[in-house]
Scaffold this active site. Structure first.
Site, PDB file in Angstrom:
ATOM      1  N   SER A  62     -11.166  -0.808  -0.327  1.00 37.59           N
ATOM      2  CA  SER A  62      -9.859  -0.783   0.340  1.00 37.59           C
ATOM      3  C   SER A  62      -9.973  -1.177   1.798  1.00 37.59           C
ATOM      4  O   SER A  62      -9.040  -1.749   2.380  1.00 37.59           O
ATOM      5  CB  SER A  62      -9.246   0.623   0.264  1.00 37.59           C
ATOM      6  OG  SER A  62      -8.775   0.919  -1.009  1.00 37.59           O
ATOM      7  N   HIS A 111      -3.480   5.971   3.967  1.00 34.38           N
ATOM      8  CA  HIS A 111      -4.257   4.835   3.470  1.00 34.38           C
ATOM      9  C   HIS A 111      -3.679   3.517   3.969  1.00 34.38           C
ATOM     10  O   HIS A 111      -4.399   2.671   4.516  1.00 34.38           O
ATOM     11  CB  HIS A 111      -4.274   4.883   1.939  1.00 34.38           C
ATOM     12  CG  HIS A 111      -5.249   3.948   1.294  1.00 34.38           C
ATOM     13  ND1 HIS A 111      -4.914   2.666   0.916  1.00 34.38           N
ATOM     14  CD2 HIS A 111      -6.558   4.108   0.956  1.00 34.38           C
ATOM     15  CE1 HIS A 111      -5.966   2.079   0.370  1.00 34.38           C
ATOM     16  NE2 HIS A 111      -6.981   2.925   0.382  1.00 34.38           N
ATOM     17  N   ASN A 131     -13.808   0.568  -6.579  1.00 38.14           N
ATOM     18  CA  ASN A 131     -14.913   1.432  -6.136  1.00 38.14           C
ATOM     19  C   ASN A 131     -15.608   2.156  -7.289  1.00 38.14           C
ATOM     20  O   ASN A 131     -16.126   3.248  -7.102  1.00 38.14           O
ATOM     21  CB  ASN A 131     -14.383   2.507  -5.171  1.00 38.14           C
ATOM     22  CG  ASN A 131     -13.695   1.934  -3.960  1.00 38.14           C
ATOM     23  OD1 ASN A 131     -13.931   0.800  -3.574  1.00 38.14           O
ATOM     24  ND2 ASN A 131     -12.818   2.720  -3.354  1.00 38.14           N
ATOM     25  N   ASP A 177       0.840  -1.188   0.000  1.00 39.22           N
ATOM     26  CA  ASP A 177       0.000   0.000   0.000  1.00 39.22           C
ATOM     27  C   ASP A 177       0.880   1.245   0.000  1.00 39.22           C
ATOM     28  O   ASP A 177       1.929   1.258  -0.667  1.00 39.22           O
ATOM     29  CB  ASP A 177      -0.933  -0.030   1.219  1.00 39.22           C
ATOM     30  CG  ASP A 177      -2.264   0.661   0.983  1.00 39.22           C
ATOM     31  OD1 ASP A 177      -2.270   1.907   0.964  1.00 39.22           O
ATOM     32  OD2 ASP A 177      -3.280  -0.037   0.824  1.00 39.22           O
TER      33      ASP A 177
END
Length: 397
Positions: free
Chosen positions: A335, A140, A264, A109
């Protein structure tokens, strides 16, 4: 004119001896991936692709954080169940007798905030694949890691597998939130070499960014789109080839489970039929694609943004986890769903290691546990199972 190419080799296909010797070597150690990034002309690329050990060859593509859903909700505490986040409760981690102890998860990530209290006492093995250096400037990766193995923060349990003592943190998305598929591939290979039980990725391939980059280089829009599509197809083939090697290795070692957010890009709030299929890397062969769920009137339902054709689903709306710099925040997205599955996989690894002979504790067994124990109970009426796959991931009880 030369272009940059990723070359994925399967070293077990390299013929360095007679046919019988080569076959014996492949049987002893199948699926030995090796990645090179080189500049090649089109002719050179075609010639290289014909070599027997080249499993796939393609140009790199941009990768990025999935499409944003909502702004970060700092300090929010939605739908928490007592001192446990609703996601941890929903997947059965709070009631499980397992904590993930002994399991090793790799989070690929934006990096991690190693000083956050959620990670106190965890050995964090960090490696940067972006050139920006270790550490998280986006928040994130910190949020994702908190859901996988975070310790309690301000009295609240946020982690599905808080018993993990060690974690692999591969920074494959830079400080601007972007990266390249060659960096991601290097991150995956690193995690495999480090012996990861689970690899989780909450990111996506930036097709639009690839088109825009080609246009900036002077290509007309039709050619720019065609080139980006070819790169996407090539990257899918490369990931498929890599995952076949990962599966082949499970015949001689424990294997590794690979988890990824489905994306998404759906917009069911605009039109119920506005559904987008799972995107790379979750669309690759053998990767567990994870869709996002929400609570609606006490029932589970797919979120408006979650891409369809998931293999499993998990909480992805109002998910509370570690915030960059300290404290907690709530985020939305597939996520946030993927790390719930990665955490559940860590608990199932602990379960099978405790209950099965060592030779039987393999990734294929854990994957089967994840899929067969998932539930389709508790969903809102009319739930589309093509959106939620096998259902809500459930931890061992």
């Amino acid at each position: 004119m030369s272009e940059r190419y990723m070359v994925l080799r399967d070293l077990t296909r390299t013929v360095t001896a007679g046919p019988m010797e080569a076959r014996a070597a492949a049987q002893q150690s199948p699926g030995q991936p090796h990645l090179e990034v080189v500049n090649l002309t089109k002719r050179e690329a075609l010639e290289l692709a014909a070599e027997p050990d080249v499993a796939a060859l393609t140009e790199p593509m941009p990768i990025s954080l999935p499409v944003d859903v909502d702004d970060d909700q700092t300090g929010a505490t939605p739908e928490a169940s007592g001192n446990t986040t609703w996601g941890v409760t929903a997947v059965g981690a709070a009631a499980s007798g397992r904590t993930g102890e002994g399991s090793l998860v790799a989070v690929l990530d934006t990096g991690i905030d190693p000083g956050h209290p959620a990670f106190a006492g965890v050995e964090l093995v960090q490696k940067d694949f972006t050139g920006d250096g270790n550490g998280d400037k986006r928040g994130h990766g910190t949020h994702v890691a908190g859901t996988v193995f975070g310790r309690n923060v301000d009295g609240m349990r946020i982690g599905v597998a808080p018993g993990m003592r060690k974690a692999l943190i591969g920074k494959v998305l830079g400080d601007d939130g972007g990266g390249s598929s060659d960096g991601l591939l290097h991150g995956i290979l690193w995690a495999l070499q480090e012996g990861a039980d689970v690899i989780t990725m909450s990111l996506g391939f930036a097709f639009t960014a690839a088109v825009e980059r080609n246009v900036e280089e002077g290509m007309p829009i039709f050619l720019a789109t065609s080139r980006a599509l070819e790169a996407y197809r090539g990257n899918l083939r490369l990931f498929d080839a890599l995952m076949r090697m990962v599966a082949a290795r499970s015949s001689v070692d424990k294997g590794t489970i690979v988890v990824a957010a489905s994306g998404n890009s759906s917009k069911r709030d605009l039109n119920p039929a506005f559904e987008v299929g799972a995107e790379l890397p979750s669309a690759a062969e053998g990767v567990l694609a994870v869709g996002a769920l929400r609570l609606r009137d006490g029932r589970l339902d797919v979120t408006r943004f979650s891409n369809t054709f998931a293999d499993l689903s998990a909480p992805g709306m109002d998910v509370i986890s570690a915030r960059l710099g300290g404290g907690l925040s709530a985020k939305n997205g597939t996520s946030m769903a993927a790390p719930h599955v990665a955490g559940a996989a860590a608990l199932w690894w602990q379960e099978v290691r405790a209950t099965l002979p060592p030779a039987a504790a393999r990734a294929s067994v854990v994957t089967n546990k994840l899929l067969t124990s998932a539930t389709r109970q508790g969903f809102a009426a009319g739930a589309d199972f093509t959106d939620i796959g096998a259902g809500l991931v459930i931890c061992p009880q």
